[in-house]
Design a protein around this motif. Structure first.
Motif, PDB file in Angstrom:
ATOM      1  N   GLU A  90      45.825  42.373  55.939  1.00  0.00           N
ATOM      2  CA  GLU A  90      46.633  41.862  54.846  1.00  0.00           C
ATOM      3  C   GLU A  90      46.109  42.373  53.518  1.00  0.00           C
ATOM      4  N   LYS A  91      47.031  42.552  52.598  1.00  0.00           N
ATOM      5  CA  LYS A  91      46.691  42.869  51.206  1.00  0.00           C
ATOM      6  C   LYS A  91      47.550  41.970  50.334  1.00  0.00           C
ATOM      7  N   VAL A  92      46.910  41.274  49.412  1.00  0.00           N
ATOM      8  CA  VAL A  92      47.636  40.435  48.462  1.00  0.00           C
ATOM      9  C   VAL A  92      47.561  41.142  47.110  1.00  0.00           C
ATOM     10  N   ASP A  93      48.734  41.397  46.528  1.00  0.00           N
ATOM     11  CA  ASP A  93      48.756  42.088  45.232  1.00  0.00           C
ATOM     12  C   ASP A  93      48.450  41.112  44.096  1.00  0.00           C
ATOM     13  N   LYS A  94      48.420  41.618  42.869  1.00  0.00           N
ATOM     14  CA  LYS A  94      48.018  40.793  41.729  1.00  0.00           C
ATOM     15  C   LYS A  94      49.039  39.692  41.404  1.00  0.00           C
ATOM     16  N   PHE A  95      50.244  39.773  41.951  1.00  0.00           N
ATOM     17  CA  PHE A  95      51.255  38.749  41.730  1.00  0.00           C
ATOM     18  C   PHE A  95      51.280  37.697  42.851  1.00  0.00           C
ATOM     19  N   GLY A  96      50.454  37.855  43.873  1.00  0.00           N
ATOM     20  CA  GLY A  96      50.367  36.883  44.957  1.00  0.00           C
ATOM     21  C   GLY A  96      51.224  37.196  46.169  1.00  0.00           C
ATOM     22  N   PHE A  97      51.865  38.374  46.189  1.00  0.00           N
ATOM     23  CA  PHE A  97      52.672  38.748  47.351  1.00  0.00           C
ATOM     24  C   PHE A  97      51.784  39.383  48.409  1.00  0.00           C
ATOM     25  N   MET A  98      52.066  39.057  49.678  1.00  0.00           N
ATOM     26  CA  MET A  98      51.264  39.588  50.774  1.00  0.00           C
ATOM     27  C   MET A  98      52.023  40.712  51.472  1.00  0.00           C
ATOM     28  N   ASN A  99      51.346  41.814  51.665  1.00  0.00           N
ATOM     29  CA  ASN A  99      51.835  42.927  52.471  1.00  0.00           C
ATOM     30  C   ASN A  99      50.893  43.061  53.653  1.00  0.00           C
ATOM     31  N   VAL A 100      51.446  43.167  54.840  1.00  0.00           N
ATOM     32  CA  VAL A 100      50.613  43.304  56.036  1.00  0.00           C
ATOM     33  C   VAL A 100      50.884  44.645  56.694  1.00  0.00           C
ATOM     34  N   SER A 101      49.844  45.174  57.284  1.00  0.00           N
ATOM     35  CA  SER A 101      49.963  46.352  58.140  1.00  0.00           C
ATOM     36  C   SER A 101      49.708  45.859  59.557  1.00  0.00           C
ATOM     37  N   CYS A 119      53.709  35.250  60.256  1.00  0.00           N
ATOM     38  CA  CYS A 119      52.321  35.253  59.813  1.00  0.00           C
ATOM     39  C   CYS A 119      52.004  33.896  59.206  1.00  0.00           C
ATOM     40  N   THR A 120      50.891  33.324  59.616  1.00  0.00           N
ATOM     41  CA  THR A 120      50.480  32.003  59.171  1.00  0.00           C
ATOM     42  C   THR A 120      49.200  32.129  58.374  1.00  0.00           C
ATOM     43  N   ASP A 121      49.233  31.652  57.122  1.00  0.00           N
ATOM     44  CA  ASP A 121      48.029  31.600  56.297  1.00  0.00           C
ATOM     45  C   ASP A 121      47.202  30.408  56.739  1.00  0.00           C
ATOM     46  N   LYS A 122      45.898  30.630  56.892  1.00  0.00           N
ATOM     47  CA  LYS A 122      45.008  29.550  57.325  1.00  0.00           C
ATOM     48  C   LYS A 122      43.827  29.460  56.367  1.00  0.00           C
ATOM     49  N   SER A 123      43.316  28.235  56.249  1.00  0.00           N
ATOM     50  CA  SER A 123      42.149  28.024  55.396  1.00  0.00           C
ATOM     51  C   SER A 123      40.887  28.330  56.181  1.00  0.00           C
ATOM     52  N   ASN A 124      39.735  28.210  55.492  1.00  0.00           N
ATOM     53  CA  ASN A 124      38.474  28.479  56.188  1.00  0.00           C
ATOM     54  C   ASN A 124      38.155  27.401  57.227  1.00  0.00           C
ATOM     55  N   TYR A 126      40.532  26.429  59.302  1.00  0.00           N
ATOM     56  CA  TYR A 126      41.604  26.723  60.256  1.00  0.00           C
ATOM     57  C   TYR A 126      42.834  25.830  60.066  1.00  0.00           C
ATOM     58  N   ALA A 127      42.927  25.175  58.919  1.00  0.00           N
ATOM     59  CA  ALA A 127      44.120  24.378  58.637  1.00  0.00           C
ATOM     60  C   ALA A 127      45.275  25.326  58.325  1.00  0.00           C
ATOM     61  N   GLU A 128      46.451  24.996  58.822  1.00  0.00           N
ATOM     62  CA  GLU A 128      47.635  25.820  58.603  1.00  0.00           C
ATOM     63  C   GLU A 128      48.169  25.541  57.196  1.00  0.00           C
ATOM     64  N   LEU A 129      48.285  26.601  56.395  1.00  0.00           N
ATOM     65  CA  LEU A 129      48.712  26.422  55.013  1.00  0.00           C
ATOM     66  C   LEU A 129      50.171  26.794  54.787  1.00  0.00           C
ATOM     67  N   LYS A 130      50.580  27.975  55.259  1.00  0.00           N
ATOM     68  CA  LYS A 130      51.926  28.451  54.989  1.00  0.00           C
ATOM     69  C   LYS A 130      52.326  29.464  56.044  1.00  0.00           C
ATOM     70  N   LYS A 131      53.625  29.473  56.377  1.00  0.00           N
ATOM     71  CA  LYS A 131      54.147  30.454  57.333  1.00  0.00           C
ATOM     72  C   LYS A 131      55.169  31.327  56.636  1.00  0.00           C
ATOM     73  N   GLN A 159      44.952  29.244  48.666  1.00  0.00           N
ATOM     74  CA  GLN A 159      43.705  28.847  49.326  1.00  0.00           C
ATOM     75  C   GLN A 159      43.529  29.535  50.677  1.00  0.00           C
ATOM     76  N   ARG A 160      44.253  30.602  50.902  1.00  0.00           N
ATOM     77  CA  ARG A 160      44.223  31.329  52.165  1.00  0.00           C
ATOM     78  C   ARG A 160      42.868  32.011  52.359  1.00  0.00           C
ATOM     79  N   SER A 161      42.297  31.855  53.562  1.00  0.00           N
ATOM     80  CA  SER A 161      41.078  32.582  53.927  1.00  0.00           C
ATOM     81  C   SER A 161      41.413  33.756  54.839  1.00  0.00           C
ATOM     82  N   PHE A 162      42.384  33.555  55.726  1.00  0.00           N
ATOM     83  CA  PHE A 162      42.818  34.633  56.610  1.00  0.00           C
ATOM     84  C   PHE A 162      44.240  34.353  57.065  1.00  0.00           C
ATOM     85  N   THR A 163      44.848  35.352  57.701  1.00  0.00           N
ATOM     86  CA  THR A 163      46.225  35.249  58.159  1.00  0.00           C
ATOM     87  C   THR A 163      46.287  35.671  59.620  1.00  0.00           C
TER      88      THR A 163
END
Length: 174
Positions: A90-101, A119-124, A126-131, A159-163
């Motif tokens: 994942e790459k998050v740009d300066k505006f907060g948009f996520m692009n994934v490869s 894709c599900t954003d998870k906290s450190n 492992y709580a589910e934050l956003k899909k 607050q995303r740690s990983f996706t």
């Protein structure tokens, strides 16, 4: 104290009784004792339990070949959803948009297309934050991999740690 039959009326009389309570005969004959039938219930129980144990240990068919439960047969769709794996960066740009490869691996015997990725954003913790979801309008043949670069997945959670990404829907290719 013993019980016996009266010599006159054949009624049951105690050995301590002076007279028969039924007919009043004095000193009923004591030679006709009433013998109660012995209870063999517990002996029968032990014999049956022993026979059952003998059968269970020595005579029954052993269970071979694993468990008795048969694994349910899966449909083609369930097999693909279970086996197709997605790895992502994942790459998050300066505006907060996520692009994934993505790299989507299809180890199954089925050809698929129009793959919906979630894709599900998870906290450190492992709580589910956003899909976020998007569709890859490509084909993947059986036993092949597909590489997709810079797929737009919407806003990333702050607050995303990983996706984690996975396939949630697709179409079969004829």
């Amino acid at each position: 104290m013993a019980l016996f039959k009266c010599g006159e009326c054949r009624g049951v009389v105690s050995s301590l009784a002076q007279r028969c309570p039924r007919c009043g005969a004095p000193q009923p004959a004591q030679r006709n004792f009433v013998t109660s039938r012995p209870s063999h219930g517990k002996y029968v129980f032990y014999v049956l339990a022993g026979l059952f144990a003998f059968y269970y240990v020595f005579l029954r068919e052993p269970i071979t070949g694993g468990s008795l439960k048969t694994e349910p047969t899966l449909s083609k769709r369930e097999i693909v959803l279970r086996d197709v794996k997605v790895s992502s960066t994942e790459k998050v740009d300066k505006f907060g948009f996520m692009n994934v490869s993505l790299t989507i691996g299809n180890p199954t015997d089925y050809k698929i297309k129009n793959i919906k990725i979630e894709c599900t954003d998870k906290s450190n913790t492992y709580a589910e934050l956003k899909k976020n979801s998007n569709i890859v309008y490509e084909y993947i043949d059986d036993h092949q991999k597909l590489r997709v670069d810079n797929l737009e997945m919407g806003m990333a959670h702050t607050q995303r740690s990983f996706t984690m990404c996975k396939v949630i829907d697709f179409d079969f290719r004829d």
